[in-house]
Motif scaffolding. Structure first.
Motif, short mmCIF file in Angstrom:
data_model
loop_
_atom_site.label_atom_id
_atom_site.label_comp_id
_atom_site.label_asym_id
_atom_site.label_seq_id
_atom_site.Cartn_x
_atom_site.Cartn_y
_atom_site.Cartn_z
N GLY A 1 92.55 -74.46 86.16
CA GLY A 1 91.87 -74.07 84.93
C GLY A 1 90.74 -75.02 84.57
O GLY A 1 90.02 -74.80 83.60
N GLU B 1 90.86 -77.20 80.36
CA GLU B 1 92.28 -76.87 80.17
C GLU B 1 93.15 -78.13 80.18
O GLU B 1 94.14 -78.21 79.45
CB GLU B 1 92.76 -75.89 81.25
N LYS C 1 92.89 -79.67 76.78
CA LYS C 1 93.66 -78.87 75.82
C LYS C 1 95.15 -79.19 75.97
O LYS C 1 95.87 -79.34 74.98
CB LYS C 1 93.44 -77.37 76.07
#
Length: 179
Positions: free
Chosen positions: A86, A90, A93
């Motif tokens: 990702g 990602e 996150k």
């Protein structure tokens, strides 16, 4: 009178520049360049060349060393480096949502950046998670926990085959301003 002095001064500078250039040209005439040799393999006509040019003659540029890694050796660098599935967006996150700032560290107002190293295995799993640069034991433990629980990465590749690669990741711990 000042104008004459200025003209004489300019003429002296010009003569010294010409003389300096002539001496430099003599030194360069002593060096011959063979286009079939690498830059460091200069050869010289040593009859009128000073010692610094002889040092150049002795030096050679060595080719890059290619390491002979075994199939299970850990590499520092691969043709295709491992990366989080990702992408790094990602990853960040994931870190934001999974880091639990230790309450004792918050209370003591402890923050900083913990540097963690780990190995991305051929299957993308992360092993051998260690702290390379510590901030505080509470933050270090949390960084190791979060990285250990991280989802698999896309492994590194060398010649189209997956390889084990050591990776370094900074994990920031910032206390929010109370404004």
């Amino acid at each position: 009178m000042k104008q004459i002095y200025n003209y004489i001064l300019i003429a002296c500078f010009a003569l010294s520049a010409v003389e300096c250039n002539a001496q430099h040209q003599k030194k360069e005439d002593g060096i011959k360049r063979d286009s079939t040799k690498s830059w460091g393999q200069l050869y010289t006509n040593t009859s009128h060349v000073d010692e610094s040019y002889r040092v150049l003659k002795a030096s050679e540029i060595r080719p890059l060393v290619k390491h002979n890694y075994g199939p299970d050796d850990v590499r520092d660098v691969a043709e295709k480096m491992p990366h989080p599935q990702g992408g790094f967006t990602e990853l960040y996150k994931y870190l934001r949502s999974n880091i639990n700032y230790p309450p004792a560290a918050k209370k003591e107002n402890i923050g900083g950046r913990v540097i963690v190293t780990f190995i991305v295995e051929k299957d993308g799993s992360l092993t051998d998670v260690r702290v390379a640069k510590s901030v505080h034991p509470l933050l270090d433990d949390e960084a190791v926990r979060v990285v250990s629980e991280m989802p698999n990465w896309d492994p590194g590749e060398e010649d189209g085959k997956p390889v084990r690669v050591k990776y370094t990741l900074p994990i920031p711990f910032r206390l929010e301003d109370k404004k």
